[in-house]
Structures are given as structure tokens and as C-alpha cells.
Design a protein around this motif. Sequence first.
Motif, mmCIF file in Angstrom:
data_model
loop_
_atom_site.group_PDB
_atom_site.id
_atom_site.type_symbol
_atom_site.label_atom_id
_atom_site.label_comp_id
_atom_site.label_asym_id
_atom_site.label_seq_id
_atom_site.Cartn_x
_atom_site.Cartn_y
_atom_site.Cartn_z
ATOM 1 N N PHE A 46 0.999 -1.119 0.010
ATOM 2 C CA PHE A 46 0.100 -0.077 0.044
ATOM 3 C C PHE A 46 0.751 1.326 -0.007
ATOM 4 N N VAL A 47 1.761 1.103 0.840
ATOM 5 C CA VAL A 47 2.765 2.375 0.731
ATOM 6 C C VAL A 47 3.340 2.655 -0.451
ATOM 7 N N TRP A 48 4.112 1.444 -0.951
ATOM 8 C CA TRP A 48 4.798 1.513 -2.222
ATOM 9 C C TRP A 48 3.625 2.126 -3.347
ATOM 10 N N GLY A 49 2.455 1.758 -3.440
ATOM 11 C CA GLY A 49 1.625 2.172 -4.352
ATOM 12 C C GLY A 49 1.381 3.528 -4.178
ATOM 13 N N TYR A 50 1.247 4.170 -3.011
ATOM 14 C CA TYR A 50 1.229 5.753 -2.762
ATOM 15 C C TYR A 50 2.702 6.526 -3.164
ATOM 16 N N LEU A 51 3.586 5.967 -3.098
ATOM 17 C CA LEU A 51 4.930 6.578 -3.239
ATOM 18 C C LEU A 51 5.722 6.390 -4.625
ATOM 19 N N TYR A 52 5.423 5.199 -5.002
ATOM 20 C CA TYR A 52 6.320 5.032 -6.212
ATOM 21 C C TYR A 52 6.307 5.900 -7.315
ATOM 22 N N ASN A 53 5.051 6.373 -7.839
ATOM 23 C CA ASN A 53 4.842 7.152 -8.932
ATOM 24 C C ASN A 53 5.728 8.500 -8.525
ATOM 25 N N LEU A 54 5.488 9.072 -7.115
ATOM 26 C CA LEU A 54 6.179 10.190 -6.795
ATOM 27 C C LEU A 54 7.848 10.127 -7.014
ATOM 28 N N MET A 55 8.076 8.897 -6.413
ATOM 29 C CA MET A 55 9.739 8.560 -6.248
ATOM 30 C C MET A 55 10.026 8.545 -7.881
ATOM 31 N N TYR A 56 9.355 7.986 -8.721
ATOM 32 C CA TYR A 56 9.887 7.813 -10.117
ATOM 33 C C TYR A 56 9.977 9.437 -10.896
ATOM 34 N N PHE A 57 8.912 10.100 -10.913
ATOM 35 C CA PHE A 57 8.771 11.405 -11.447
ATOM 36 C C PHE A 57 10.077 12.239 -10.856
ATOM 37 N N ARG A 58 10.352 12.259 -9.265
ATOM 38 C CA ARG A 58 11.399 12.962 -8.911
ATOM 39 C C ARG A 58 12.740 12.343 -9.420
ATOM 40 N N HIS A 59 12.893 11.262 -9.608
ATOM 41 C CA HIS A 59 14.186 10.526 -9.967
ATOM 42 C C HIS A 59 14.264 10.796 -11.384
ATOM 43 N N LEU A 60 13.369 11.212 -12.281
ATOM 44 C CA LEU A 60 13.422 11.742 -13.756
ATOM 45 C C LEU A 60 13.854 13.046 -13.513
ATOM 46 N N PHE A 61 13.123 14.135 -12.744
ATOM 47 C CA PHE A 61 13.623 15.258 -12.652
ATOM 48 C C PHE A 61 15.109 15.539 -12.227
ATOM 49 N N ASN A 62 15.564 14.631 -11.397
ATOM 50 C CA ASN A 62 17.039 14.776 -10.943
ATOM 51 C C ASN A 62 17.759 14.321 -12.093
ATOM 52 N N ARG A 63 17.416 13.568 -13.129
ATOM 53 C CA ARG A 63 18.134 12.964 -14.261
ATOM 54 C C ARG A 63 18.042 14.122 -15.453
ATOM 55 N N GLY A 64 17.017 15.477 -15.329
ATOM 56 C CA GLY A 64 17.159 16.279 -16.345
ATOM 57 C C GLY A 64 15.747 16.261 -17.144
ATOM 58 N N TYR A 65 15.016 15.580 -16.672
ATOM 59 C CA TYR A 65 13.528 15.705 -17.596
ATOM 60 C C TYR A 65 12.831 17.037 -17.287
ATOM 61 N N LYS A 66 12.184 17.486 -17.921
ATOM 62 C CA LYS A 66 11.316 18.504 -17.670
ATOM 63 C C LYS A 66 9.832 18.357 -18.164
ATOM 64 N N PRO A 67 8.644 18.890 -17.656
ATOM 65 C CA PRO A 67 7.522 18.525 -18.004
ATOM 66 C C PRO A 67 7.336 19.064 -19.528
ATOM 67 N N ALA A 68 6.679 18.200 -20.517
ATOM 68 C CA ALA A 68 6.712 18.535 -21.806
ATOM 69 C C ALA A 68 5.600 19.631 -22.291
ATOM 70 N N THR A 69 4.650 19.896 -21.542
ATOM 71 C CA THR A 69 3.635 20.650 -21.695
ATOM 72 C C THR A 69 3.124 21.242 -20.636
ATOM 73 N N GLN A 70 2.339 22.612 -20.817
ATOM 74 C CA GLN A 70 1.903 23.100 -19.335
ATOM 75 C C GLN A 70 0.912 22.496 -18.688
ATOM 76 N N ARG A 71 0.249 21.814 -19.526
ATOM 77 C CA ARG A 71 -0.988 20.834 -18.794
ATOM 78 C C ARG A 71 -0.327 19.744 -17.649
ATOM 79 N N SER A 72 0.902 18.945 -18.256
ATOM 80 C CA SER A 72 1.677 18.393 -17.492
ATOM 81 C C SER A 72 2.204 18.962 -16.402
ATOM 82 N N LYS A 73 2.899 20.102 -16.682
ATOM 83 C CA LYS A 73 3.377 20.817 -15.404
ATOM 84 C C LYS A 73 2.446 21.412 -14.300
ATOM 85 N N ASP A 74 1.364 21.581 -14.751
ATOM 86 C CA ASP A 74 0.081 22.066 -13.934
ATOM 87 C C ASP A 74 -0.264 20.905 -13.053
#
Length: 146
Positions: A105-133
Motif C-alpha cells: 500500500f505504501v509503495w502504491g502511494y509513493l512509487y509514482n512520486l519517486m519515479y517522477f522525482r528521479h526523472l527530474f533529477n536526471r534532467g527531465y522537464k514537463p513537456a507541456t503546460q498541462r503536465s506541469k500544472d
Amino acid sequence: MQNPFGNGNNGNNGDNNEGPNGLPVPPNYATVVKEEGDIRISKVGFSYTTFLFSFLVPIFRGDWYNLLCMLGVNLGVVLGLYSIHFSSIQTFNIVTSVLQFALSFVWGYLYNLMYFRHLFNRGYKPATQRSKDLLTSSGYLPKAKK
């Protein structure tokens, strides 16, 4: 292409064609892109796949960093559980089952957050304003300071 996730005939209000080649993306999914052109699309919010399949999700996404984090935390919990003396094997099995469900249950709540934060640390940026919002309103991106 007609957007199956949009509002139909309400103009461009429901359009979120930010997938590869302009394909539509569901409203609770965000698209991030790296300068080299690498695109990642993932759900924002609770990850039912991680809840059900735990370690398979980061393996299929090639997310080795978060896989090792998940394995480390689970290993620590299991070793802590083995250090406790239980009066019967049945009690041990019940406690193990409850802890495994709680960790899923904890991993279900945290995994997508951890995944996106790791992508941001690797240099990824939101592709559109909708994604950023979407990422900002969900707490995945820090809010812009004014």
C-alpha cells in the motif's frame, strides 16, 4: 485524431495530445521530456500496478534506482521482523502478511512520486503546460516561487 479521453465536441478544452506523434494521453498522466528527446509518460497518483506487482514495475520501466530503494526498505523491514521473537509460527505468518500488505500500500502511494522525482533529477522537464500544472498540483513538482 479524436481524443478518447477528451470532452468530445468542446473544442480544445479536453485535448491533451502530448504523447508520441500527437497521440492523446489520459488526463491523470503526465509527459516529461529530456533535451535529447527522450519522452516518458506516467500516471500521477496512486499506482495500482505497484500495489499489485510491486518490484516488477520498476524492472519494466528500467528504474533501477527506485528498485534498489524499494528492495532496501523491504529488506530492512524483513530483517527487523526476523529479530523479533514470536511465540508461534502462525503469529509470525500473520504479522508478515499484514506487513507485506502495508508495504504494498505504501509503495502504491509513493512509487509514482519517486519515479517522477528521479526523472527530474536526471534532467527531465514537463513537456507541456498541462503536465506541469498536473505535476505541480499533485505535489510532484515544487510550486514556483513568486
